[in-house]
Design a protein around this motif. Sequence first.
Motif, PDB file in Angstrom:
ATOM      1  N   PHE A   9       0.826  -1.199   0.000  1.00 56.32           N
ATOM      2  CA  PHE A   9       0.000   0.000   0.000  1.00 56.32           C
ATOM      3  C   PHE A   9       0.862   1.252   0.000  1.00 56.32           C
ATOM      4  N   ALA A  13       0.374   4.168  -2.365  1.00 61.69           N
ATOM      5  CA  ALA A  13       0.018   5.438  -1.718  1.00 61.69           C
ATOM      6  C   ALA A  13       1.034   6.522  -2.030  1.00 61.69           C
ATOM      7  N   PHE A  58      -6.065  -6.134   1.680  1.00 62.73           N
ATOM      8  CA  PHE A  58      -6.210  -5.366   0.460  1.00 62.73           C
ATOM      9  C   PHE A  58      -7.675  -4.988   0.265  1.00 62.73           C
ATOM     10  N   ASN A  59      -8.048  -3.829   0.820  1.00 62.94           N
ATOM     11  CA  ASN A  59      -9.391  -3.304   0.618  1.00 62.94           C
ATOM     12  C   ASN A  59      -9.311  -1.786   0.480  1.00 62.94           C
ATOM     13  N   ILE A  60     -10.413  -1.167   0.098  1.00 59.45           N
ATOM     14  CA  ILE A  60     -10.411   0.267  -0.207  1.00 59.45           C
ATOM     15  C   ILE A  60     -10.176   1.105   1.041  1.00 59.45           C
ATOM     16  N   LYS A  61     -10.713   0.681   2.189  1.00 61.06           N
ATOM     17  CA  LYS A  61     -10.521   1.434   3.426  1.00 61.06           C
ATOM     18  C   LYS A  61      -9.046   1.485   3.794  1.00 61.06           C
ATOM     19  N   SER A  62      -8.373   0.368   3.680  1.00 62.88           N
ATOM     20  CA  SER A  62      -6.947   0.324   3.988  1.00 62.88           C
ATOM     21  C   SER A  62      -6.141   1.184   3.018  1.00 62.88           C
ATOM     22  N   LEU A  63      -6.520   1.179   1.759  1.00 61.23           N
ATOM     23  CA  LEU A  63      -5.831   2.001   0.774  1.00 61.23           C
ATOM     24  C   LEU A  63      -6.016   3.487   1.081  1.00 61.23           C
ATOM     25  N   LEU A  64      -7.216   3.887   1.468  1.00 56.59           N
ATOM     26  CA  LEU A  64      -7.463   5.283   1.808  1.00 56.59           C
ATOM     27  C   LEU A  64      -6.679   5.706   3.048  1.00 56.59           C
TER      28      LEU A  64
END
Length: 82
Positions: A9, A13, A58-64
């Motif tokens: 990430f 990021a 690996f999910n969208i919350k973790s990426l944000l």
Amino acid sequence: MGILAWIVFGLIAGALAKWIMPGNDPGGIIVTIIIGIVGAVIGGFIGTALGFGDISGFNIKSLLIAIGGALVLLFGYRMLKR
């Protein structure tokens, strides 16, 4: 899995933070990658402390969360370089 997810990430990021906050930063892509990885770790700690959760896969919350941490670190880096 947590540390590996932070590194992956962090790479993503760092690139997205550089895209969101473009500028002439010294160090190029290497510094961007390092800022992204460290920013993802910082984002994970801040997210956990504030109750948003952590980077758990690996999910969208973790990426944000990782992108947010990278943006905070990139902003701080730029303020220190002034």
